[in-house]
Design a protein around this motif. Structure first.
Motif, short mmCIF file in Angstrom:
data_model
loop_
_atom_site.label_atom_id
_atom_site.label_comp_id
_atom_site.label_asym_id
_atom_site.label_seq_id
_atom_site.Cartn_x
_atom_site.Cartn_y
_atom_site.Cartn_z
N LEU A 1 0.81 -1.21 0.00
CA LEU A 1 0.00 0.00 0.00
C LEU A 1 0.85 1.26 0.00
O LEU A 1 0.50 2.26 -0.62
CB LEU A 1 -0.94 0.00 1.21
N ALA A 2 1.98 1.22 0.70
CA ALA A 2 2.84 2.41 0.78
C ALA A 2 3.34 2.81 -0.61
O ALA A 2 3.33 3.99 -0.97
CB ALA A 2 4.02 2.15 1.72
N SER A 3 3.77 1.84 -1.40
CA SER A 3 4.27 2.15 -2.73
C SER A 3 3.14 2.59 -3.66
O SER A 3 3.33 3.48 -4.50
CB SER A 3 5.00 0.94 -3.33
N MET B 1 0.37 4.18 -2.75
CA MET B 1 -0.01 5.55 -2.38
C MET B 1 1.06 6.55 -2.79
O MET B 1 0.76 7.67 -3.21
CB MET B 1 -0.27 5.63 -0.87
N SER B 2 2.33 6.15 -2.69
CA SER B 2 3.40 7.04 -3.13
C SER B 2 3.31 7.32 -4.62
O SER B 2 3.43 8.46 -5.07
CB SER B 2 4.76 6.42 -2.79
N THR C 1 -0.59 10.43 0.61
CA THR C 1 -0.01 9.90 1.84
C THR C 1 -0.67 8.57 2.20
O THR C 1 -1.77 8.26 1.75
CB THR C 1 -0.21 10.88 3.01
N ASN C 2 0.01 7.79 3.02
CA ASN C 2 -0.55 6.51 3.46
C ASN C 2 -1.90 6.69 4.16
O ASN C 2 -2.81 5.87 4.00
CB ASN C 2 0.41 5.79 4.38
N PHE D 1 -5.38 6.58 2.34
CA PHE D 1 -5.94 5.35 1.76
C PHE D 1 -7.27 4.98 2.40
O PHE D 1 -8.25 4.68 1.69
CB PHE D 1 -4.95 4.20 1.94
N TYR D 2 -7.35 4.98 3.71
CA TYR D 2 -8.48 4.36 4.40
C TYR D 2 -9.80 5.12 4.28
O TYR D 2 -10.87 4.50 4.43
CB TYR D 2 -8.11 4.13 5.87
N LYS E 1 -6.66 -3.54 1.98
CA LYS E 1 -6.05 -3.87 0.69
C LYS E 1 -6.91 -4.87 -0.07
O LYS E 1 -7.03 -4.80 -1.30
CB LYS E 1 -4.64 -4.43 0.90
#
Length: 211
Positions: free
Chosen positions: A33-35, A37-38, A43-44, A47-48, A54
């Motif tokens: 998820l970090a990649s 969102m990047s 930002t992380n 997402f939510y 995920k």
């Protein structure tokens, strides 16, 4: 901070766009998820508000990918029939761009390990594709859905093999062989007063016998 609806929708679409390409190109497990969102420029924490997990993102990306594929198949069938759809699927361009290609060819082993909700959704979308192809088969085809399943299995398997092997010449041969096999399945079968349709294989054998 609260955002207007249009901006939130745009962010959600961007996440799905990036995630769909990453999942198909790198695999679901390898795409964190970090990649994602990047790459989406977010930002992380952003997402939510859009997805609870995920797994939910995977489910929606798979649905969107197969819906898009349904549109592509409809366009190919309308412009040139099944032969055009087969040639487009087993093309070098499709082989070389998995990130924007068929979700089935890229993700089937991982989809099989996903949650039941994702597999059920995949099943529903797959059946839509199968019915599209079965409706385009010649009249009086016996069990058109079974034939359509065979065509899909041939196309997906050929594409996966063509991507896996080393060497462009061999890969191209696999694409050509898969296309020939898929087209032969779509031909009318011989019946009373009807000659069986000739495929590239039967034509080659006939030519060899006549020499």
């Amino acid at each position: 901070m609260r955002y207007e609806k249009g901006r939130k929708d745009a962010s959600r679409s961007r996440i799905m766009e990036v995630a769909t390409q990453r999942f198909r190109g790198d695999g679901i497990a390898a795409s964190g998820l970090a990649s994602i969102m990047s790459d989406a420029g977010l930002t992380n924490g952003a997402f939510y508000p859009h997805f609870p997990s995920k797994a939910a993102l995977v489910r929606e990306c798979v649905a969107a990918a197969l819906e898009g594929q349904s549109g592509q198949i409809a366009q190919a069938l309308a412009s040139g029939g099944l032969a055009t759809a087969v040639d487009a699927y087993l093309s070098a361009q499709h082989r070389d761009n998995p990130g924007t290609g068929c979700a089935s060819a890229a993700l089937l082993p991982e989809i099989a390990r996903e949650q039941p909700e994702t597999r059920q959704l995949y099943t529903e979308r797959l059946m839509t594709l199968v019915r599209q192809v079965s409706a385009a088969l010649p009249p009086h085809t016996s069990d058109p859905e079974a034939v359509a399943f065979g065509i899909f299995a041939t196309l997906i398997g050929a594409l996966q093999l063509a991507r896996a092997v080393e060497g462009a010449d061999l890969s191209d041969r696999i694409l050509a062989a898969g296309a020939d096999a898929a087209r032969s399945m779509a031909q009318p079968r011989g019946g009373a007063g009807q000659e069986p349709a000739e495929t590239g294989v039967t034509i080659a054998a006939k030519t060899e016998r006549e020499r």
